[in-house]
Design a protein around this motif. Structure first.
Motif, PDB file in Angstrom:
ATOM      1  N   ILE A 171      52.095 -23.344 -11.048  1.00 18.82           N
ATOM      2  CA  ILE A 171      52.606 -22.123 -11.744  1.00 18.82           C
ATOM      3  C   ILE A 171      54.007 -22.012 -11.843  1.00 18.82           C
ATOM      4  O   ILE A 171      54.689 -22.257 -10.726  1.00 18.82           O
ATOM      5  N   ARG A 172      54.401 -21.872 -13.122  1.00 20.28           N
ATOM      6  CA  ARG A 172      55.926 -21.871 -13.247  1.00 20.28           C
ATOM      7  C   ARG A 172      56.171 -20.471 -13.833  1.00 20.28           C
ATOM      8  O   ARG A 172      55.547 -19.707 -14.315  1.00 20.28           O
ATOM      9  N   VAL A 173      57.544 -19.813 -13.614  1.00 19.21           N
ATOM     10  CA  VAL A 173      57.879 -18.740 -14.369  1.00 19.21           C
ATOM     11  C   VAL A 173      58.095 -19.254 -15.774  1.00 19.21           C
ATOM     12  O   VAL A 173      58.842 -20.109 -16.144  1.00 19.21           O
ATOM     13  N   LEU A 174      57.524 -18.236 -16.705  1.00 23.13           N
ATOM     14  CA  LEU A 174      57.756 -18.686 -18.097  1.00 23.13           C
ATOM     15  C   LEU A 174      58.725 -17.671 -18.658  1.00 23.13           C
ATOM     16  O   LEU A 174      58.565 -16.318 -18.601  1.00 23.13           O
ATOM     17  N   PRO A 175      59.754 -18.209 -18.936  1.00 21.72           N
ATOM     18  CA  PRO A 175      61.029 -17.471 -19.662  1.00 21.72           C
ATOM     19  C   PRO A 175      60.426 -16.683 -20.856  1.00 21.72           C
ATOM     20  O   PRO A 175      59.731 -17.129 -21.921  1.00 21.72           O
ATOM     21  N   ARG A 176      60.613 -15.393 -20.781  1.00 24.26           N
ATOM     22  CA  ARG A 176      60.399 -14.559 -21.842  1.00 24.26           C
ATOM     23  C   ARG A 176      58.746 -14.281 -21.994  1.00 24.26           C
ATOM     24  O   ARG A 176      58.236 -14.075 -22.991  1.00 24.26           O
ATOM     25  N   GLY A 177      58.148 -14.841 -20.920  1.00 30.36           N
ATOM     26  CA  GLY A 177      56.574 -15.019 -21.198  1.00 30.36           C
ATOM     27  C   GLY A 177      56.078 -16.173 -21.726  1.00 30.36           C
ATOM     28  O   GLY A 177      54.995 -15.753 -22.459  1.00 30.36           O
ATOM     29  N   ASN A 178      56.924 -16.908 -22.512  1.00 31.59           N
ATOM     30  CA  ASN A 178      56.468 -17.788 -23.336  1.00 31.59           C
ATOM     31  C   ASN A 178      55.799 -19.059 -22.751  1.00 31.59           C
ATOM     32  O   ASN A 178      56.125 -19.866 -22.106  1.00 31.59           O
ATOM     33  N   TRP A 179      54.453 -19.243 -23.061  1.00 28.64           N
ATOM     34  CA  TRP A 179      53.483 -20.180 -22.304  1.00 28.64           C
ATOM     35  C   TRP A 179      53.761 -21.535 -22.742  1.00 28.64           C
ATOM     36  O   TRP A 179      53.391 -22.553 -21.941  1.00 28.64           O
ATOM     37  N   MET A 180      54.620 -21.782 -23.777  1.00 28.19           N
ATOM     38  CA  MET A 180      55.069 -23.254 -24.215  1.00 28.19           C
ATOM     39  C   MET A 180      56.410 -23.593 -23.563  1.00 28.19           C
ATOM     40  O   MET A 180      56.501 -24.522 -23.898  1.00 28.19           O
ATOM     41  N   ASP A 181      57.115 -22.673 -22.898  1.00 29.51           N
ATOM     42  CA  ASP A 181      58.080 -22.810 -22.312  1.00 29.51           C
ATOM     43  C   ASP A 181      58.072 -23.402 -20.892  1.00 29.51           C
ATOM     44  O   ASP A 181      57.867 -22.557 -19.962  1.00 29.51           O
ATOM     45  N   LYS A 182      58.424 -24.592 -20.460  1.00 27.45           N
ATOM     46  CA  LYS A 182      57.982 -25.130 -19.242  1.00 27.45           C
ATOM     47  C   LYS A 182      59.243 -25.357 -18.490  1.00 27.45           C
ATOM     48  O   LYS A 182      59.309 -26.008 -17.238  1.00 27.45           O
ATOM     49  N   SER A 183      60.371 -24.497 -18.780  1.00 27.67           N
ATOM     50  CA  SER A 183      61.457 -24.944 -18.206  1.00 27.67           C
ATOM     51  C   SER A 183      61.654 -24.037 -16.764  1.00 27.67           C
ATOM     52  O   SER A 183      62.664 -24.277 -16.103  1.00 27.67           O
ATOM     53  N   GLY A 184      60.969 -22.926 -16.535  1.00 28.81           N
ATOM     54  CA  GLY A 184      61.138 -22.120 -15.674  1.00 28.81           C
ATOM     55  C   GLY A 184      60.692 -22.864 -14.103  1.00 28.81           C
ATOM     56  O   GLY A 184      59.980 -23.967 -14.321  1.00 28.81           O
ATOM     57  N   PRO A 185      61.336 -22.245 -13.116  1.00 26.41           N
ATOM     58  CA  PRO A 185      61.071 -22.830 -11.728  1.00 26.41           C
ATOM     59  C   PRO A 185      59.480 -22.785 -11.457  1.00 26.41           C
ATOM     60  O   PRO A 185      58.830 -21.866 -11.616  1.00 26.41           O
ATOM     61  N   VAL A 186      59.093 -23.674 -10.722  1.00 25.40           N
ATOM     62  CA  VAL A 186      57.786 -23.522  -9.879  1.00 25.40           C
ATOM     63  C   VAL A 186      57.757 -22.669  -8.919  1.00 25.40           C
ATOM     64  O   VAL A 186      58.874 -22.633  -8.241  1.00 25.40           O
ATOM     65  N   VAL A 187      56.825 -21.838  -8.817  1.00 29.51           N
ATOM     66  CA  VAL A 187      56.617 -20.770  -7.675  1.00 29.51           C
ATOM     67  C   VAL A 187      55.413 -21.185  -6.965  1.00 29.51           C
ATOM     68  O   VAL A 187      54.240 -21.697  -7.223  1.00 29.51           O
ATOM     69  N   GLN A 188      55.658 -20.632  -5.701  1.00 30.97           N
ATOM     70  CA  GLN A 188      54.491 -20.432  -4.530  1.00 30.97           C
ATOM     71  C   GLN A 188      53.975 -18.849  -4.422  1.00 30.97           C
ATOM     72  O   GLN A 188      54.777 -18.032  -4.767  1.00 30.97           O
ATOM     73  N   PRO A 189      52.877 -18.717  -4.195  1.00 30.30           N
ATOM     74  CA  PRO A 189      52.372 -17.464  -3.988  1.00 30.30           C
ATOM     75  C   PRO A 189      52.789 -16.750  -2.773  1.00 30.30           C
ATOM     76  O   PRO A 189      53.174 -17.376  -1.707  1.00 30.30           O
ATOM     77  N   HIS A 190      53.576 -15.615  -2.965  1.00 31.75           N
ATOM     78  CA  HIS A 190      54.171 -14.704  -2.308  1.00 31.75           C
ATOM     79  C   HIS A 190      54.013 -13.374  -2.687  1.00 31.75           C
ATOM     80  O   HIS A 190      54.047 -13.045  -4.100  1.00 31.75           O
ATOM     81  N   THR A 191      54.289 -12.363  -1.855  1.00 31.35           N
ATOM     82  CA  THR A 191      54.173 -10.878  -2.271  1.00 31.35           C
ATOM     83  C   THR A 191      55.568 -10.386  -2.509  1.00 31.35           C
ATOM     84  O   THR A 191      56.547 -11.053  -2.388  1.00 31.35           O
ATOM     85  N   PRO A 192      55.709  -9.330  -3.307  1.00 30.27           N
ATOM     86  CA  PRO A 192      57.230  -8.681  -3.582  1.00 30.27           C
ATOM     87  C   PRO A 192      58.217  -8.553  -2.453  1.00 30.27           C
ATOM     88  O   PRO A 192      57.561  -8.145  -1.410  1.00 30.27           O
ATOM     89  N   GLN A 193      59.163  -9.058  -2.841  1.00 31.23           N
ATOM     90  CA  GLN A 193      60.052  -9.101  -1.487  1.00 31.23           C
ATOM     91  C   GLN A 193      60.415  -7.843  -0.763  1.00 31.23           C
ATOM     92  O   GLN A 193      60.978  -7.904   0.504  1.00 31.23           O
TER      93      GLN A 193
END
Length: 828
Positions: free
Chosen positions: A480-502
């Motif tokens: 799972i990556r952060v999708l810049p502007r929610g764009n599913w075709m943009d794979k440039s966002g960082p990979v994230v791991q499951p965690h709850t809001p900080q």
């Protein structure tokens, strides 16, 4: 505010004089003093945060991507750096900007499309700044603590005084009585607020109103006249409490509560997107009904739905419960992009999980940091990562195609409630026989063995009646990556791991990847600030008409600070301390004196509390769509009470589905008893919801619905008059009227019918109007027997052969009017 704000010249306007509040005649002096004191010391959470959230946070809030002038107004540090001078409203740039006459200076700017602050809002800001501009952590993000129960005065005298204003209201169907206040701690919290405003509670409603209120609220059905008579005549001191217990133990309780839950989790029987094909999910529906009837702790209810497949050795019901993760909208379109829909499904799951359990608009952080609450975009995708193991499919076209019902793997064969209950009986008997076989003589042993074989065959026959249902089976979590502007075709966002809001408690799983089971347990942990509050607030809305915090789907900055936070927090702690016991909380709410009050308006109180937020009387509101249908079936004698099982398809207009394709389809209404079962079992076509459900504001269940609107439209009235289900109910009621041998004339029949539908005696003018209608329609149908025959031929229920068609049609017209009365579809 624009970039030039920070360095611009400061703008000043003269201060406004304090505008005195105008209170209704009869409000005591001490109440005025307390209200004025409250006005002089605005609360940030109650008074100021809503203003800033609605008018300022878009440009000066949590979202760093759109923040202007380096100004944050959602934090004390950011606001007091230069825009707000604590203790000096006239020296604060915020006041200068919101009061400026210069359109280039005034905030919010015209380009924001937000209206200028009202004079009352500006005055609140002034008072708050002059009082020290004290910020408060958002109330909903602080774990609740049990507040002390307030001391109150005895309220019987206040209730007795209010009784005089009700003599022409509910007293017409049963004398009102002063309330016994307080009966429990809910009453003490409410009464303390009333006393601070110088008002008292309303008298207790009459017993006819009370039993109808309880029936509709707890089981969604009306009481029969015999049940009303029994309750009215019951002189036991705990008669009311005994009635509550009987209704909570009714199987109909689970059916009523399931409707509430299905709105939240957007349960439907079709896929939603594209061809909106049928899907296989009925065992999940039956699981929810069973869970409420069994009073499963809400904590376990949460865990099983989000992560039942991750429990050790999960039962069939626990696997069925994971259908929650599968009831979102999906596509079976052949040309759909798999990766696009996987992103859509993940976003849908985050939205629904956060709205259902947390009343949080986390979905707003899909494309950017949240503009009003402290959810970041990274946290949105970290929450999505919890669901990365749910399924591998985006488009189900390759596995499900366009069949009806379509296939959406993973699925399993599972029981429905009727099959489960029969299997329980078979298994119990098998266990008895196995225990009894030990030590039996040969002849007895052979008899028992033959019965055992027969029972095991019966069990195999029952297993053959299991039906497919969608479930969750964990797969290897995908990246799972952060999708810049929610764009599913943009794979440039960082990979994230499951965690709850900080800003909330973090999970501690060591080196192990956190999963859905961790998330579910986190939701129902003692230190989670939201879940318990969210549930009890929504329950309060069911039984009192409006939530303690009115915005049921959002406890964030765009929501409403609760009108009685002490009571809300007390209820939340009581809920958790009870072991997340739903029936315990409902019992507390409906056995209070506050719940039992009359709903008749009191002008002198309504002036002070027009929205009834003090609960100084009960609320009146229209029944929900499902209850309106069920009520008509019940009073007509058509209702078939069968728990769980098949989907119900009521009559609906021909060709209503003509726009549906992939495949084209014909709608076939249910036959036999299934046509007359409760609406909780009705087929829920998301794109083309049944017209009667739509007319009475049922949601399509494409998204979470925490609070249905209540409309009043000509369409709804026409549905009650002309929908075949209601016409058939009217015909059945007419047949009951005419075949009741205890009545000898029209007047007796009118009074019997009125009480059958409304639970009370008809007044003389009401009976006279129905008699006039009966006479008119009897004459019309005598002159037009074909019209009479057409009317009484509606529906599949047979009309008694020995009844005169003209008479049956005329009484059907009377019954249609009774079913259309506002009182018939209103919960008092």
């Amino acid at each position: 505010m624009g970039e030039s704000l920070r360095d611009s010249h400061r703008v000043r306007r003269g201060g406004r004089g304090h505008t005195a509040a105008v209170w209704a005649a009869g409000c005591v002096v001490v109440a005025l003093a307390q209200v004025a004191a409250a006005e002089d010391a605005p609360s940030f959470n109650r008074d100021i945060r809503p203003i800033l959230a609605n008018s300022c946070f878009v440009c000066h809030g949590p979202d760093s991507g759109t923040r202007e002038a380096e100004l944050r107004l959602d934090t004390e540090e950011g606001a007091t750096e230069w825009a707000i001078v604590a203790g000096d409203a006239e020296g604060s740039e915020v006041i200068a900007r919101v009061t400026s006459d210069d359109p280039e200076v005034r905030m919010p700017p015209a380009k924001s499309k937000k209206p200028p602050l009202t004079p009352e809002q500006i005055e609140l800001l002034r008072k708050w700044i002059n009082a020290g501009a004290e910020y408060e952590p958002h109330w909903a993000y602080i774990p609740p603590e049990r507040p002390p129960v307030p001391e109150v005065r005895v309220a019987a005298s206040a209730a007795a005084d209010a009784d005089a204003s009700l003599r022409h209201g509910e007293s017409s169907i049963g004398e009102t009585r002063p309330l016994d206040w307080p009966r429990n701690d809910i009453d003490r919290f409410l009464l303390a607020r009333m006393e601070s405003r110088g008002i008292g509670p309303s008298p207790e409603a009459d017993r006819v109103t009370l039993i109808r209120r309880l029936y509709f609220d707890l089981i969604g059905l009306p009481p029969t006249p015999a049940e009303i008579d029994e309750f009215v005549a019951d002189t036991r001191p705990d008669a009311y409490e005994q009635l509550v217990e009987r209704l909570l133990a009714s199987p109909a309780f689970g059916e009523r509560m399931a409707t509430w839950w299905f709105d939240l989790v957007r349960f439907a029987t079709t896929v939603g997107y594209h061809g909106d094909q049928d899907q296989r999910i009925t065992p999940y529906r039956d699981y929810v009904i069973k869970a409420f009837n069994d009073n499963m702790p809400f904590s376990q209810f949460t865990i099983e739905q989000l992560a039942g497949d991750l429990l050790p050795n999960p039962t069939m019901w626990q696997l069925v419960a994971t259908g929650y993760n599968r009831v979102l909208q999906t596509t079976h379109e052949g040309g759909a992009q798999d990766a696009e829909y996987r992103a859509i499904y993940l976003a849908d799951r985050v939205r629904n999980f956060s709205e259902t359990w947390m009343a949080g608009s986390v979905g707003c952080a899909q494309c950017h940091d949240h503009k009003f609450d402290p959810y970041t975009q990274e946290e949105f995708y970290s929450l999505a990562a919890f669901f990365a193991d749910v399924d591998e499919y985006g488009s189900f076209s390759s596995v499900g195609g366009n069949e009806l019902p379509t296939e959406r793997p993973p699925e399993m064969l599972a029981w429905t409630l009727p099959i489960y209950e029969r299997m329980q009986k078979v298994d119990a008997r098998i266990a008895e026989l196995e225990a009894a076989l030990v030590g039996l003589l040969d002849n007895d042993w052979e008899k028992r063995r033959a019965e055992m074989i027969q029972l095991k065959k019966e069990r195999l026959d029952l297993e053959a009646q299991f039906v497919p249902t969608m479930v969750t089976r964990a797969v290897e979590p995908r990246e799972i990556r952060v999708l810049p502007r929610g764009n599913w075709m943009d794979k440039s966002g960082p990979v994230v791991q499951p965690h709850t809001p900080q800003f909330m408690r973090q999970l501690d799983t060591g080196d192990r990847r956190a999963n859905r089971l961790d998330l579910a347990k986190w939701l129902v942990s003692r230190d989670h600030p939201l879940t318990a509050r969210v549930v009890v607030n929504r329950l309060w809305k069911i039984y009192y008409g409006v939530g303690l915090s009115k915005v049921l789907i959002d406890m964030g900055s765009r929501g409403e600070a609760p009108q009685n936070q002490e009571l809300l927090d007390w209820l939340a702690i009581e809920f958790m301390d009870s072991g997340w016991d739903m029936k315990h909380m409902i019992r507390l709410m409906v056995t209070s004196s506050a719940y039992r009050q009359s709903s008749v308006p009191r002008p002198e109180v309504d002036t002070l509390d027009p929205d009834n937020r003090l609960a100084a009387r009960q609320s009146r509101f229209r029944l929900q769509a499902e209850e309106i249908r069920d009520n008509a079936l019940a009073v007509s004698g058509l209702l078939v009470n069968k728990l769980g099982g098949e989907i119900v398809k009521p009559y609906q207009p021909a060709k209503y589905y003509s726009a549906l394709n992939f495949p084209e389809r014909e709608y076939t209404p249910s036959s036999g008893d299934d046509q007359f079962r409760r609406a909780v079992y009705v087929h829920w076509q998301r794109q083309f919801l049944h017209p009667a459900l739509l007319a009475f504001d049922a949601p399509t269940r494409e998204e979470c619905t925490a609070d249905r609107p209540i409309s009043s439209t000509p369409t709804a009235a026409l549905v009650l008059l002309n929908d075949p289900s209601f016409v058939e109910a009217a015909k059945a009621l007419a047949a009951k009227i005419l075949t009741n041998n205890d009545m000898n004339d029209d007047n007796q029949r009118i009074h019997w019918a009125w009480r059958q539908v409304l639970g009370r005696e008809a007044q003389s003018e009401e009976a006279a109007q129905l008699a006039e209608l009966l006479h008119k329609h009897r004459a019309e149908y005598t002159a037009d027997p074909k019209a009479a025959e057409a009317l009484v031929s509606v529906g599949i229920s047979a009309k008694p052969k020995d009844l005169n068609v003209t008479d049956l049609a005329a009484w059907t017209s009377v019954s249609r009017v009774l079913l259309n009365l506002n009182e018939t579809i209103t919960r008092n």
